[in-house]
Design a protein around this motif. Structure first.
Motif, mmCIF file in Angstrom:
data_model
loop_
_atom_site.group_PDB
_atom_site.id
_atom_site.type_symbol
_atom_site.label_atom_id
_atom_site.label_comp_id
_atom_site.label_asym_id
_atom_site.label_seq_id
_atom_site.Cartn_x
_atom_site.Cartn_y
_atom_site.Cartn_z
ATOM 1 N N ALA A 4 0.843 -1.197 0.000
ATOM 2 C CA ALA A 4 0.000 0.000 0.000
ATOM 3 C C ALA A 4 0.877 1.245 0.000
ATOM 4 O O ALA A 4 0.582 2.220 -0.686
ATOM 5 N N GLY A 5 1.999 1.202 0.745
ATOM 6 C CA GLY A 5 2.912 2.332 0.777
ATOM 7 C C GLY A 5 3.607 2.524 -0.562
ATOM 8 O O GLY A 5 3.776 3.636 -1.040
ATOM 9 N N LEU A 6 4.005 1.429 -1.194
ATOM 10 C CA LEU A 6 4.642 1.502 -2.502
ATOM 11 C C LEU A 6 3.642 1.988 -3.548
ATOM 12 O O LEU A 6 3.987 2.780 -4.424
ATOM 13 N N GLU A 7 2.401 1.531 -3.423
ATOM 14 C CA GLU A 7 1.355 1.999 -4.336
ATOM 15 C C GLU A 7 1.172 3.515 -4.183
ATOM 16 O O GLU A 7 1.029 4.227 -5.174
ATOM 17 N N GLN A 35 2.224 0.944 -17.059
ATOM 18 C CA GLN A 35 1.295 -0.081 -16.584
ATOM 19 C C GLN A 35 2.038 -1.398 -16.349
ATOM 20 O O GLN A 35 1.826 -2.060 -15.330
ATOM 21 N N ASP A 36 2.929 -1.775 -17.276
ATOM 22 C CA ASP A 36 3.734 -2.983 -17.083
ATOM 23 C C ASP A 36 4.593 -2.865 -15.829
ATOM 24 O O ASP A 36 4.762 -3.850 -15.097
ATOM 25 N N LEU A 37 5.120 -1.669 -15.589
ATOM 26 C CA LEU A 37 5.918 -1.436 -14.386
ATOM 27 C C LEU A 37 5.082 -1.721 -13.142
ATOM 28 O O LEU A 37 5.527 -2.406 -12.229
ATOM 29 N N TRP A 38 3.861 -1.220 -13.126
ATOM 30 C CA TRP A 38 3.030 -1.452 -11.955
ATOM 31 C C TRP A 38 2.731 -2.935 -11.777
ATOM 32 O O TRP A 38 2.780 -3.460 -10.673
ATOM 33 N N PHE A 39 2.457 -3.639 -12.862
ATOM 34 C CA PHE A 39 2.194 -5.080 -12.767
ATOM 35 C C PHE A 39 3.402 -5.810 -12.204
ATOM 36 O O PHE A 39 3.272 -6.698 -11.364
#
Length: 164
Positions: A4-7, A35-39
């Motif tokens: 959650a903190g990283l998000e 988006q790929d980075l977030w995945f």
């Protein structure tokens, strides 16, 4: 730092990450890469991260490296293909043989089942990572690897049969 903190850091610095990707040549693909980075980040094991923004920038950098390597592989494959028979234009017989070999390979892949066939095509033709294929199909990485091995064995057997 928790997920959650990283998000929260990701969302707070989304624009900076996007600029970072564009500055490194992502161009119009920057949004897709973000988006790929977030995945990738969401799929990674979580734990304390001392410098979350640096962590995200490094992950973005690594993503760009992966993208560049993939493009180089594609260019090398295309070049090797065009150099395979210099000066020889495909004639009707070679085209017919090629279509027949392709049809046989497709039949072999189809016979393995729809999931194995789709996983093989997604990984080899679309050049999607094993982890992303696993997420898309809702299976484990191990399952994707086993399906790929099954497809490779079947295609090698077809090749051995053709060469014999």
């Amino acid at each position: 730092m928790t997920l959650a903190g990283l998000e929260a850091v990701f969302l707070a610095h989304r624009d900076a990450l996007l600029r970072f990707l564009r500055a490194r040549g992502a161009g119009d693909d920057a949004e897709d890469l973000l988006q790929d980075l977030w995945f990738r980040v969401a799929a990674a094991p979580t734990g304390p991260i001392a410098e979350p923004l640096s962590y995200l920038m490094r992950a973005a950098h690594n993503l760009m490296l992966d993208r560049a390597r993939g493009q180089q592989r594609t260019m090398r494959r295309d070049h090797d293909w065009s150099e395979a028979a210099p000066g020889e234009a495909p004639n009707a017989e070679r085209a017919l043989i090629g279509r027949d070999q392709l049809a046989r390979a497709e039949a072999v892949l189809t016979a393995l089942g729809s999931r194995t066939d789709a996983i093989f095509r997604r990984y080899r033709l679309d050049e999607v990572t094993i982890d992303q294929v696993a997420r898309e199909f809702g299976v484990s990485r191990s399952t994707v690897e086993k399906d790929l091995q099954k497809a490779y064995r079947a295609l090698l057997a077809l090749r051995s049969e053709r060469d014999a």
